[in-house]
Scaffold this motif. Structure first.
Motif, PDB file in Angstrom:
ATOM      1  N   THR A 157       2.627   0.266   1.247  1.00 31.47           N
ATOM      2  CA  THR A 157       1.493  -0.095   0.398  1.00 31.47           C
ATOM      3  C   THR A 157       1.927  -0.626  -0.959  1.00 31.47           C
ATOM      4  O   THR A 157       1.273  -1.505  -1.526  1.00 31.47           O
ATOM      5  CB  THR A 157       0.556   1.114   0.221  1.00 31.47           C
ATOM      6  N   SER A 158       3.049  -0.124  -1.488  1.00 27.47           N
ATOM      7  CA  SER A 158       3.543  -0.616  -2.772  1.00 27.47           C
ATOM      8  C   SER A 158       4.048  -2.049  -2.668  1.00 27.47           C
ATOM      9  O   SER A 158       3.821  -2.870  -3.560  1.00 27.47           O
ATOM     10  CB  SER A 158       4.668   0.287  -3.293  1.00 27.47           C
ATOM     11  N   ALA A 189      -1.271  -2.712  -1.708  1.00 28.12           N
ATOM     12  CA  ALA A 189      -2.453  -2.431  -0.892  1.00 28.12           C
ATOM     13  C   ALA A 189      -3.193  -1.184  -1.342  1.00 28.12           C
ATOM     14  O   ALA A 189      -2.600  -0.230  -1.848  1.00 28.12           O
ATOM     15  CB  ALA A 189      -2.045  -2.277   0.574  1.00 28.12           C
ATOM     16  N   ASP A 190      -4.504  -1.199  -1.149  1.00 28.77           N
ATOM     17  CA  ASP A 190      -5.347  -0.052  -1.444  1.00 28.77           C
ATOM     18  C   ASP A 190      -5.626   0.740  -0.179  1.00 28.77           C
ATOM     19  O   ASP A 190      -5.341   0.283   0.936  1.00 28.77           O
ATOM     20  CB  ASP A 190      -6.682  -0.513  -2.047  1.00 28.77           C
ATOM     21  N   SER A 191      -6.203   1.926  -0.331  1.00 30.21           N
ATOM     22  CA  SER A 191      -6.605   2.727   0.821  1.00 30.21           C
ATOM     23  C   SER A 191      -7.580   1.920   1.685  1.00 30.21           C
ATOM     24  O   SER A 191      -8.472   1.249   1.169  1.00 30.21           O
ATOM     25  CB  SER A 191      -7.292   4.020   0.364  1.00 30.21           C
ATOM     26  N   GLY A 192      -7.367   1.975   2.997  1.00 31.48           N
ATOM     27  CA  GLY A 192      -8.251   1.271   3.915  1.00 31.48           C
ATOM     28  C   GLY A 192      -7.795  -0.115   4.302  1.00 31.48           C
ATOM     29  O   GLY A 192      -8.369  -0.731   5.207  1.00 31.48           O
ATOM     30  N   TYR A 202     -13.591   5.791  -2.213  1.00 29.11           N
ATOM     31  CA  TYR A 202     -13.170   6.771  -1.214  1.00 29.11           C
ATOM     32  C   TYR A 202     -14.362   7.272  -0.404  1.00 29.11           C
ATOM     33  O   TYR A 202     -14.265   7.451   0.821  1.00 29.11           O
ATOM     34  CB  TYR A 202     -12.464   7.953  -1.897  1.00 29.11           C
ATOM     35  N   ARG A 203     -15.500   7.477  -1.063  1.00 32.64           N
ATOM     36  CA  ARG A 203     -16.686   7.942  -0.345  1.00 32.64           C
ATOM     37  C   ARG A 203     -17.220   6.873   0.584  1.00 32.64           C
ATOM     38  O   ARG A 203     -17.736   7.163   1.668  1.00 32.64           O
ATOM     39  CB  ARG A 203     -17.749   8.395  -1.345  1.00 32.64           C
ATOM     40  N   ALA A 218     -15.129   6.921   3.648  1.00 31.05           N
ATOM     41  CA  ALA A 218     -15.448   8.071   4.475  1.00 31.05           C
ATOM     42  C   ALA A 218     -16.719   7.854   5.286  1.00 31.05           C
ATOM     43  O   ALA A 218     -16.796   8.261   6.450  1.00 31.05           O
ATOM     44  CB  ALA A 218     -15.584   9.317   3.601  1.00 31.05           C
ATOM     45  N   THR A 219     -17.705   7.227   4.700  1.00 24.42           N
ATOM     46  CA  THR A 219     -18.992   7.068   5.381  1.00 24.42           C
ATOM     47  C   THR A 219     -19.048   5.831   6.280  1.00 24.42           C
ATOM     48  O   THR A 219     -19.682   5.859   7.332  1.00 24.42           O
ATOM     49  CB  THR A 219     -20.134   6.995   4.357  1.00 24.42           C
ATOM     50  N   GLU A 220     -18.382   4.762   5.859  1.00 20.86           N
ATOM     51  CA  GLU A 220     -18.455   3.515   6.616  1.00 20.86           C
ATOM     52  C   GLU A 220     -17.314   3.345   7.614  1.00 20.86           C
ATOM     53  O   GLU A 220     -17.346   2.455   8.466  1.00 20.86           O
ATOM     54  CB  GLU A 220     -18.482   2.319   5.664  1.00 20.86           C
ATOM     55  N   GLY A 221     -16.294   4.191   7.528  1.00 16.89           N
ATOM     56  CA  GLY A 221     -15.166   4.073   8.451  1.00 16.89           C
ATOM     57  C   GLY A 221     -14.150   3.046   7.974  1.00 16.89           C
ATOM     58  O   GLY A 221     -14.342   2.365   6.977  1.00 16.89           O
ATOM     59  N   GLN A 222     -13.071   2.936   8.723  1.00 18.37           N
ATOM     60  CA  GLN A 222     -12.000   2.017   8.329  1.00 18.37           C
ATOM     61  C   GLN A 222     -12.141   0.659   9.003  1.00 18.37           C
ATOM     62  O   GLN A 222     -12.541   0.565  10.160  1.00 18.37           O
ATOM     63  CB  GLN A 222     -10.636   2.628   8.655  1.00 18.37           C
ATOM     64  N   ARG A 223     -11.808  -0.371   8.256  1.00 17.08           N
ATOM     65  CA  ARG A 223     -11.797  -1.738   8.777  1.00 17.08           C
ATOM     66  C   ARG A 223     -10.542  -2.450   8.285  1.00 17.08           C
ATOM     67  O   ARG A 223     -10.626  -3.461   7.568  1.00 17.08           O
ATOM     68  CB  ARG A 223     -13.038  -2.497   8.322  1.00 17.08           C
ATOM     69  N   PRO A 224      -9.363  -1.951   8.631  1.00 15.03           N
ATOM     70  CA  PRO A 224      -8.128  -2.588   8.151  1.00 15.03           C
ATOM     71  C   PRO A 224      -7.956  -3.977   8.741  1.00 15.03           C
ATOM     72  O   PRO A 224      -8.281  -4.207   9.907  1.00 15.03           O
ATOM     73  CB  PRO A 224      -7.034  -1.635   8.646  1.00 15.03           C
TER      74      PRO A 224
END
Length: 216
Positions: free
Chosen positions: A55-56, A60-63, A30-31, A34-40
């Motif tokens: 997501t289920s 899928a995971d966050s991001g 999660y950190r 937060a620092t690197e931004g999203q790259r979906p």
């Protein structure tokens, strides 16, 4: 804002449960997000229906997914009229800024929005015909597809087929956006149409060659 109330207790409890377990176990991830931004890698346009858990379905995971939800998973045609276009803005951001590789439109069974469109097209929903109905005006996007299913006598099958046509309509409308068309033609973006059966957990993918939805 005097009308705003505290969060319900059960949601507060669920939050603290998540923070103490899932978050703590994946705090580094999660950190990093937060620092690197999203790259979906993919954007998913799905219905607001609470039973559709994107997501289920894909584990899928966050991001991983850039998700946009609206009534009946619809994309309006490209228009520059100065009005607010939440869906169009989200598509623009996903394609031109995030540079997603895949754009998925996900429809589903027992869609209330699609059922409302059928009722509206058959003259059984005067409340949706009103200019004051946001839902009714939104479902106008799907109205042209009703002609394709209007002769189906079985109500459940008619609804199911229009649910799938809502996916097709969105895919067609996506290609009216110049930046989507360009990204597709240069192989920077691929479009995908899916329909899921909520009760059975089934997933079908649109096959443009046959014009049908086939099991994944």
């Amino acid at each position: 804002m005097q009308h705003v109330k505290p969060l319900p207790g059960y949601l507060v409890q669920r939050y603290h449960g998540w923070k103490a377990t899932a978050y703590q176990e994946n705090r580094g991830w999660y950190r990093r997000l937060a620092t690197e931004g999203q790259r979906p890698r993919a954007m998913v346009i799905s219905c607001c229906d609470s039973r559709v858990h994107v997501t289920s379905i894909f584990g899928a995971d966050s991001g991983e997914f850039f998700i946009h939800r609206n009534i009946a998973n619809l994309v309006p045609p490209y228009e520059l009229d100065g009005d607010h276009h939440g869906t169009s803005a989200t598509v623009e951001y996903a394609v031109t800024v995030l540079k997603v590789a895949h754009l998925i439109v996900l429809g589903h069974s027992q869609c209330g929005g699609v059922k409302g469109c059928i009722d509206m097209c058959m003259g059984n929903a005067p409340e949706l015909e009103s200019k004051e109905s946001f839902v009714g005006r939104w479902m106008e996007i799907l109205r042209p597809k009703f002609e394709l299913v209007s002769k189906i006598e079985d109500a459940s099958e008619q609804e199911r087929q229009l649910e799938k046509q809502s996916v097709v309509a969105s895919l067609e409308n996506l290609m009216t956006f110049p930046f989507v068309e360009t990204a597709v033609k240069t192989d920077e973006l691929s479009l995908h149409g899916l329909w899921t059966d909520i009760g059975e957990g089934g997933l079908e993918c649109y096959d443009p060659a046959s014009g049908k939805f086939l099991p994944v």
